[in-house]
Design an enzyme around this catalytic site. Structure first.
Site, PDB file in Angstrom:
ATOM      1  N   GLY A  14      19.969  64.287  -1.559  1.00 34.18           N
ATOM      2  CA  GLY A  14      20.003  63.316  -2.654  1.00 34.18           C
ATOM      3  C   GLY A  14      21.240  62.450  -2.691  1.00 34.18           C
ATOM      4  O   GLY A  14      21.566  61.875  -3.737  1.00 34.18           O
ATOM      5  N   LYS A  37      27.866  51.909   3.493  1.00 30.00           N
ATOM      6  CA  LYS A  37      27.258  52.964   4.303  1.00 30.00           C
ATOM      7  C   LYS A  37      28.019  53.023   5.609  1.00 30.00           C
ATOM      8  O   LYS A  37      28.003  52.075   6.409  1.00 30.00           O
ATOM      9  CB  LYS A  37      25.774  52.671   4.543  1.00 30.00           C
ATOM     10  CG  LYS A  37      25.053  53.745   5.342  1.00 30.00           C
ATOM     11  CD  LYS A  37      24.942  55.052   4.571  1.00 30.00           C
ATOM     12  CE  LYS A  37      24.174  56.103   5.376  1.00 30.00           C
ATOM     13  NZ  LYS A  37      24.025  57.363   4.650  1.00 30.00           N
TER      14      LYS A  37
END
EC number: 6.3.3.3
Length: 238
Positions: A14, A37
């Site tokens: 998650g 990211k």
């Protein structure tokens, strides 16, 4: 806390939905947010990556991605197999630091766990966090088997003199089993850090408007939310 590094106790725990929730709560509090990211794996050139998913769920967030590799492997392995240049920790730190000059909060999402390797030299997300001097948020799974990895992650952060901001349960089940309910009290004990939230399972499937409205209620005040860890512990106690 201009930069927050987000790692997990493994894959599929998650991390991305938690990153989106932290971003949404910060936006609701009036802060400008960027998400970086560090290395996206298992996604093709024209496919949506994790940073794109954060934007979809959280709203007007600046997104950046250092590299992507097609195979769903550790970034260093995926880069080598694809014949592409790997991501190095200093590159993660440099991009995050630049984003921090333009935003109130930068969220750096890793790939997998803290010590997943980015390059042939063994560089990791922990190295990037050290270069940034940034706290680390650990996203953990809820059930049986998670405490060992959570504690090992916390020990490694302490060994490196890195701050563990806390733990967020990345997917809290609608009908939690005994292990999950016990883990609520056990996470702070084994990690030495506070529990800072619990994201409901399937939260990522909510319509974006509902997600943004609900996100602050899943996170503790340190993450710009209203979630009460003690009340949650009492409510879920076995």
């Amino acid at each position: 806390m201009p930069v927050l590094v987000i790692t997990g106790t493994g894959t599929e725990v998650g991390k991305t939905v938690t990153t989106a929730a932290v971003a949404a709560a910060a936006l609701a509090a009036g802060r400008s947010v960027a998400v970086l990211k560090a290395a996206q794996t298992g996604v093709g050139p024209d496919e949506r990556g994790d940073a794109d998913e954060v934007v979809r769920l959280a709203g007007p967030v600046t997104s950046a991605e250092l590299a992507r590799f097609p195979e769903p492997l550790a970034p260093g392995t995926a880069a080598r197999r694809a014949g592409l240049a790997p991501v190095h920790p200093y590159e993660v730190a440099e991009r995050a630091a630049k984003l921090a000059t333009e935003h109130d909060l930068v969220l750096v999402e890793g790939a997998g766990g803290l010590l997943v390797r980015f390059d042939a030299a063994g560089g990791t997300l922990a190295d990037a966090a050290a270069l940034l001097g940034a706290p680390v948020l650990v996203v953990a799974s809820a059930g049986l088997g998670t405490l060992n990895i959570a504690e090992l992650t916390a020990r490694e952060l302490r060994r490196r003199a890195l701050e563990l901001a806390g733990v967020v349960i990345g997917s809290w089940p609608g009908s939690p089993d005994l292990a999950s309910r016990c883990n609520v009290a056990d996470f702070p004990e084994v990690t030495g850090a506070p529990l800072l939230g619990a994201i409901p399972a399937e939260a990522g499937a909510l319509p974006p408007g509902e997600f943004r409205g609900a996100a602050p209620g899943w996170l503790a005040p340190r993450l710009e939310g209203s979630w009460d860890a003690e009340a949650f512990r009492v409510r879920t106690a076995p």
